[in-house]
Design a protein around this motif. Structure first.
Motif, mmCIF file in Angstrom:
data_model
loop_
_atom_site.group_PDB
_atom_site.id
_atom_site.type_symbol
_atom_site.label_atom_id
_atom_site.label_comp_id
_atom_site.label_asym_id
_atom_site.label_seq_id
_atom_site.Cartn_x
_atom_site.Cartn_y
_atom_site.Cartn_z
ATOM 1 N N GLU A 163 8.184 2.291 6.393
ATOM 2 C CA GLU A 163 8.300 1.068 5.592
ATOM 3 C C GLU A 163 7.257 0.352 6.055
ATOM 4 O O GLU A 163 7.397 -0.724 7.003
ATOM 5 C CB GLU A 163 9.870 0.642 5.854
ATOM 6 N N TRP A 164 5.988 0.361 5.324
ATOM 7 C CA TRP A 164 5.014 -0.522 5.807
ATOM 8 C C TRP A 164 4.066 -0.947 4.593
ATOM 9 O O TRP A 164 3.263 -0.342 4.075
ATOM 10 C CB TRP A 164 4.144 0.200 6.904
ATOM 11 N N ASN A 165 4.700 -2.093 3.943
ATOM 12 C CA ASN A 165 3.997 -2.604 2.682
ATOM 13 C C ASN A 165 2.607 -2.975 2.960
ATOM 14 O O ASN A 165 2.132 -3.157 3.912
ATOM 15 C CB ASN A 165 4.910 -3.594 2.128
ATOM 16 N N ASP A 166 1.868 -3.311 1.878
ATOM 17 C CA ASP A 166 0.321 -3.600 1.920
ATOM 18 C C ASP A 166 0.422 -5.165 2.709
ATOM 19 O O ASP A 166 -0.782 -5.282 3.632
ATOM 20 C CB ASP A 166 -0.057 -4.212 0.520
ATOM 21 N N ASP A 216 2.092 -5.972 5.307
ATOM 22 C CA ASP A 216 2.282 -5.620 6.668
ATOM 23 C C ASP A 216 0.922 -4.977 7.222
ATOM 24 O O ASP A 216 0.701 -5.212 8.167
ATOM 25 C CB ASP A 216 3.571 -4.734 7.011
ATOM 26 N N VAL A 242 -0.461 5.948 3.999
ATOM 27 C CA VAL A 242 -0.317 4.455 4.525
ATOM 28 C C VAL A 242 -1.320 4.369 5.823
ATOM 29 O O VAL A 242 -2.006 3.262 5.867
ATOM 30 C CB VAL A 242 1.159 3.999 4.864
#
Length: 133
Positions: A55-58, A60, A92
């Protein structure tokens, strides 16, 4: 905590596993930057072979890349190797690398499928790979 840390004489190896969040990635980074051993580090290895989801969005990714860019002023020649066979995890990690390159990071990045190959690359101090990925 879905990671284990192993300090070596010239760097650090993180083994991540399970479901990994941006907060946990930031925690690992803070652990590195606040430890005096990071001052002499030449490499980081991120072993993500056992990561099931990330769970590592843009936002982050951009925040961590910007923090690492700041650190690159002190750690000019750091080599960062990641190990992953999972397409989502690799995507990612590659997005993070792309952003780091846009920020003109001085670090070298490269992806691997196994730990031994990553170790050989990061520990080659005499002939550093100038290409990265």
């Amino acid at each position: 905590m879905p990671y284990k840390t192993n300090w070596e004489p010239h760097g650090i190896i993180w083994k991540f596993y399970g479901y990994v969040t941006a907060e946990e990635i930031e925690e690992a980074n803070n652990e590195f930057y606040t430890d005096e051993r990071s001052d002499d580090s030449r490499y980081q290895i991120i072993d993500a072979l056992e990561v099931t989801n990330v769970e590592w969005n843009d936002v982050d990714i951009k925040e961590i890349a910007a923090q690492d860019k700041g650190a690159s002023f002190l750690l000019h020649k750091l080599k960062v190797a990641y190990i992953s066979k999972d397409e989502k995890v690799t995507a990612v990690l590659e997005k993070y690398i792309d952003i780091s390159k846009i920020l003109n990071s001085t670090w070298k990045f490269k992806g691997f499928n196994d730990l031994n190959s990553a170790k050989r690359w990061v520990k080659d101090f005499k002939n550093p790979d100038k290409k990265g990925i």
